[in-house]
Design a protein around this motif. Sequence first.
Motif, PDB file in Angstrom:
ATOM      1  N   HIS A 110       0.986  -1.285  -0.069  1.00 46.79           N
ATOM      2  CA  HIS A 110      -0.111   0.081  -0.093  1.00 46.79           C
ATOM      3  C   HIS A 110       0.887   1.198  -0.042  1.00 46.79           C
TER       4      HIS A 110
ATOM      5  N   HIS B 245       1.843   4.875  -2.746  1.00 45.35           N
ATOM      6  CA  HIS B 245       1.222   5.698  -3.668  1.00 45.35           C
ATOM      7  C   HIS B 245       2.559   6.493  -4.545  1.00 45.35           C
TER       8      HIS B 245
ATOM      9  N   THR C 107       0.475   2.383  -6.326  1.00 48.54           N
ATOM     10  CA  THR C 107      -0.813   2.976  -6.713  1.00 48.54           C
ATOM     11  C   THR C 107      -0.951   4.298  -7.107  1.00 48.54           C
TER      12      THR C 107
ATOM     13  N   MET D  70      -2.299   8.093  -5.910  1.00 43.45           N
ATOM     14  CA  MET D  70      -2.771   8.681  -4.956  1.00 43.45           C
ATOM     15  C   MET D  70      -4.188   8.854  -5.300  1.00 43.45           C
TER      16      MET D  70
ATOM     17  N   THR E 280       3.201   5.687 -14.394  1.00 42.60           N
ATOM     18  CA  THR E 280       3.385   4.425 -13.505  1.00 42.60           C
ATOM     19  C   THR E 280       4.241   3.537 -14.110  1.00 42.60           C
TER      20      THR E 280
ATOM     21  N   GLU F   4      -6.040  -0.107  -9.047  1.00 39.31           N
ATOM     22  CA  GLU F   4      -6.594   0.388  -7.898  1.00 39.31           C
ATOM     23  C   GLU F   4      -7.918   1.040  -8.326  1.00 39.31           C
TER      24      GLU F   4
ATOM     25  N   HIS G 218      -9.179   1.031  -2.545  1.00 44.76           N
ATOM     26  CA  HIS G 218      -8.882   2.052  -1.662  1.00 44.76           C
ATOM     27  C   HIS G 218      -9.917   2.689  -0.879  1.00 44.76           C
TER      28      HIS G 218
ATOM     29  N   SER H  46      -7.799  -1.716   1.479  1.00 45.97           N
ATOM     30  CA  SER H  46      -6.842  -0.839   2.238  1.00 45.97           C
ATOM     31  C   SER H  46      -7.257  -0.786   3.879  1.00 45.97           C
TER      32      SER H  46
ATOM     33  N   ASP I 154       0.748   3.130   3.400  1.00 51.18           N
ATOM     34  CA  ASP I 154       0.076   4.512   2.795  1.00 51.18           C
ATOM     35  C   ASP I 154       1.153   5.417   2.354  1.00 51.18           C
TER      36      ASP I 154
END
Length: 334
Positions: A6, A8, A70, A72, A96, A137, A169, A216, A292
Motif C-alpha cells: 500500500h 502511492h 498505486t 494517490m 506508473t 486500484e 482504496h 486498504s 500508505d
Amino acid sequence: MLVDTHAHLLPYDYPDDAPECFPRMEPVDGETARTLLFGAMRFKAKDVFFDAERRLEAQHASGVDAEVITPMPPLLRYDLRPAEGMSLARHVNEFTATMCAHHPSRMLGLGMVPLQDPEAAAGELTAIKDMGLLGVEIASNIAGESIGDERFQPFFAEAERLGTAVFVHAMPTATERLPAAAMGTYVVGLEGAMAAASMVVGGTAGKCPDLRLAFSHAAGGYPLMLPRAQYFWGGSWNEEPVDLERAVAPDDGPSPLEHARRFYYDSLVFDHRAVRYLLDLIGPDRLLIGSDFPAMPREDPAGRTVLSMGLDEDTLQRITWDNAFDWLGIEAPG
C-alpha cells in the motif's frame, strides 16, 4: 523480505494541452517538491512521490524490498466525463509504468481505470496488463455508488478472467452524520466496510470466486461485522457448526466468512491487537503489509508492529511477502 503493498505515487507533470479538468503539478520555489492542484485540492508532494531514485532510497531506509505502487486516491476522479477519465487514467498509467521500469523487481505498479464507464474500464484492463502493470486500484465507491452494484460486475468478471489484481482504496464521501474532520478517520473505516460488504451482498464475490481483491486498512470495520453476519447466515456463535433453526437469513451459498477469507487485507490498522484479531478471524494467508507511504510516514522499520508480535517464521513470511505475490498473481523471488 518485506513487500509494502500500500504505497502511492503522483505523476511529475501533465501534458500542456491536457483538459482543464486534469490535475496540475506546479514547482515549489527552492525545493524538489511539487504542488498538486486538483479542483479544491492543494497538496505539496515530496519528490519521493515521482522520483524513482528517491523512491529506492526511501525503500532502503525503511527496510522495504519492494513496493506495490498505486495512484494517490484523489486521482480516482469518477466525476469526470468518461473520455476525460480515460485520458487521465492513461497518462497516470504510462507514468506508473515508466517509473516502475527503473527497477521492476522493487516497484510493482498498479494502474487506474475510469469506472464511471464500467465497459470502457473493463476494456482497458488488457492495455494495463500489456504495459507491465499488475493490476488496478479502484476507490471504495464510484461517485457514491457501491462497487458491489451489479453494473460493475462485468468489470470484475473481466479482471478475474485476466488474472488482474484489484486494490480497493477507501475513499471518503460526504456524509451529514459525521463532521468533515472525520473524513480521513472514521469515514475511511466505514467506506472500507461498506465496499467489502457490498461485494458479498451484491453478489459479485459469489460470481467471481477467483477475483484477487485486496482492501486498504483491512476493509475498515468489515472484519468486526463478520461474526454477526455469520450468525444471521448460519445461526452459529464462535463459528460453531451451522444451526439453521437459529439462522435469521440462511442461504445455500458460501458463508460470510468463506467470502471474507477470499479477500486480502493490508495490515495498516495501527495496533497489534487489531492485527491479532485479523489473524484469528481471517487467517495468516490473507494479510499484507501496507503503509500508505509517502502520504503517511512508514513505521520504522516498515511493518514494525507485525514484526514485533512474536509470530512464527512461516506466518511472518506469508504476511511480509508471500501473500503479496499470491495476490498479484506472480511468482515470488526464490
